[in-house]
Write a protein that holds these residues in place. Structure first.
Motif, mmCIF file in Angstrom:
data_model
loop_
_atom_site.group_PDB
_atom_site.id
_atom_site.type_symbol
_atom_site.label_atom_id
_atom_site.label_comp_id
_atom_site.label_asym_id
_atom_site.label_seq_id
_atom_site.Cartn_x
_atom_site.Cartn_y
_atom_site.Cartn_z
ATOM 1 N N LEU A 155 0.766 -1.482 0.033
ATOM 2 C CA LEU A 155 -0.089 -0.127 -0.088
ATOM 3 C C LEU A 155 0.851 0.945 0.057
ATOM 4 C CD1 LEU A 155 -2.582 -0.862 2.759
ATOM 5 C CD2 LEU A 155 -2.920 -0.734 0.334
ATOM 6 N N LYS A 156 0.528 2.244 -0.701
ATOM 7 C CA LYS A 156 1.075 3.642 -0.475
ATOM 8 C C LYS A 156 0.127 4.580 0.220
ATOM 9 C CE LYS A 156 -0.540 4.566 -5.370
ATOM 10 N NZ LYS A 156 -0.126 5.062 -6.559
ATOM 11 N N THR A 157 0.969 5.619 0.808
ATOM 12 C CA THR A 157 0.408 6.380 1.870
ATOM 13 C C THR A 157 0.975 7.714 1.944
ATOM 14 O OG1 THR A 157 -0.328 6.535 4.042
ATOM 15 C CG2 THR A 157 1.647 5.386 3.906
ATOM 16 N N GLU A 158 0.065 8.591 2.492
ATOM 17 C CA GLU A 158 0.912 9.950 2.718
ATOM 18 C C GLU A 158 1.853 9.766 3.836
ATOM 19 O OE1 GLU A 158 0.902 14.239 2.824
ATOM 20 O OE2 GLU A 158 0.757 12.711 1.149
ATOM 21 N N ALA A 172 -4.541 6.799 1.923
ATOM 22 C CA ALA A 172 -3.693 5.532 1.477
ATOM 23 C C ALA A 172 -4.407 4.930 0.368
ATOM 24 C CB ALA A 172 -3.413 4.637 2.462
ATOM 25 N N SER A 173 -3.894 3.998 -0.383
ATOM 26 C CA SER A 173 -4.266 3.329 -1.541
ATOM 27 C C SER A 173 -3.481 2.121 -1.837
ATOM 28 C CB SER A 173 -4.436 4.227 -2.669
ATOM 29 O OG SER A 173 -3.420 4.399 -3.452
ATOM 30 N N GLN A 228 5.890 9.883 -0.731
ATOM 31 C CA GLN A 228 5.033 8.751 -0.236
ATOM 32 C C GLN A 228 5.707 7.677 0.138
ATOM 33 O OE1 GLN A 228 2.506 8.125 -3.633
ATOM 34 N NE2 GLN A 228 0.925 9.321 -2.898
ATOM 35 N N TYR A 273 4.452 0.599 1.954
ATOM 36 C CA TYR A 273 4.485 -0.378 2.927
ATOM 37 C C TYR A 273 4.015 -1.967 2.297
ATOM 38 C CZ TYR A 273 4.720 3.004 6.791
ATOM 39 O OH TYR A 273 4.908 4.025 7.412
ATOM 40 N N SER A 308 1.331 9.005 8.163
ATOM 41 C CA SER A 308 0.258 8.425 8.132
ATOM 42 C C SER A 308 -0.082 7.083 8.983
ATOM 43 C CB SER A 308 -0.836 8.366 6.985
ATOM 44 O OG SER A 308 -0.855 9.653 6.282
ATOM 45 N N PHE A 333 -3.408 3.194 9.204
ATOM 46 C CA PHE A 333 -3.278 4.390 9.183
ATOM 47 C C PHE A 333 -4.316 5.314 9.597
ATOM 48 C CE2 PHE A 333 -2.012 2.032 5.085
ATOM 49 C CZ PHE A 333 -0.533 2.116 5.044
#
Length: 225
Positions: free
Chosen positions: A23-26, A103-104, A61, A64, A29, A75
């Protein structure tokens, strides 16, 4: 990936990943995670980094990845409100307020959304640049306060106050409408413009915003000095 959103008014989203899923996230977070989650930081390229910066996000970014088997990462929201899970498809991109992205999945793309009409962005409360989520996968976004949803038919319009738009389908049109009357503008407390949203498409409004909250606190912060 399996997920669950826990708690309000300061929620978190717990994501349970299979081995190798990411996953990718700001950045900043993540709240807690299992020890086999591996973090890496990336800009995704200069163009994407600058686009995120324009849309209110940070230049970098975090990604994870569950290593060696299933993993878990959580998050958290940055302000009082709610977290919404959105199913993004090529036929269903979503336009969000600045700083909404949390996140996404890796297959979701975060980019800049420019208003079609320059005046709508230059003068409207939502700003000239918004965020656009496209691609194919699950994305998590933050909504300030309580979320209220409307399904607008073609040509149906809503007039909303500055900062009240949380997100909408990309099929909607966003414009501005002047507040009429000099007395209303000067003493009404609503500013010079409202945001005009025209369907078709789903619209999610928020009952407060970080900006509104900060403005309410400002007189107390000044008096405390």
């Amino acid at each position: 990936m399996q997920y669950k959103i826990i708690g309000e008014p300061t929620p978190v989203v717990q994501c349970d990943l299979n081995g190798g899923e990411a996953l990718k996230t700001e950045s900043g977070s993540m709240v807690w995670m299992s020890p086999n989650m591996e973090m890496s930081t990336s800009s995704g390229g200069l163009g994407k980094a600058l686009g995120r910066a324009l849309s209110g996000e940070k230049l970098f970014q975090n990604v994870y990845t569950a290593k060696g088997g299933p993993g878990m990462v959580t998050f958290g929201s940055s302000f009082i409100g709610s977290i919404r899970a959105l199913e993004i498809t090529p036929n269903n991109p979503i336009v969000c307020q600045k700083r909404a992205f949390l996140a996404s999945e890796m297959s979701v793309d975060l980019s800049v959304f420019f208003q079609k009409r320059f005046g709508a962005g230059l003068l409207g409360g939502e700003g000239f640049v918004l965020q656009k989520l496209s691609g194919n996968g699950i994305a998590f976004v933050e909504v300030d306060g309580y979320a209220v949803e409307y399904e607008l038919q073609s040509g149906q319009t809503l007039i909303v106050s500055t900062g009240a738009l949380a997100m909408c389908d990309a099929t909607c049109t966003i414009d501005v409408q002047s507040v009429k009357g000099a007395k209303n503008v000067l003493f009404g407390g609503e500013g010079f413009f409202n945001t005009k949203i025209t369907g078709p498409g789903k619209v999610t409004l928020q009952t407060t915003s970080v900006q509104s909250f900060a403005m309410q606190l400002q007189p107390y912060m000044i008096s405390a000095k």
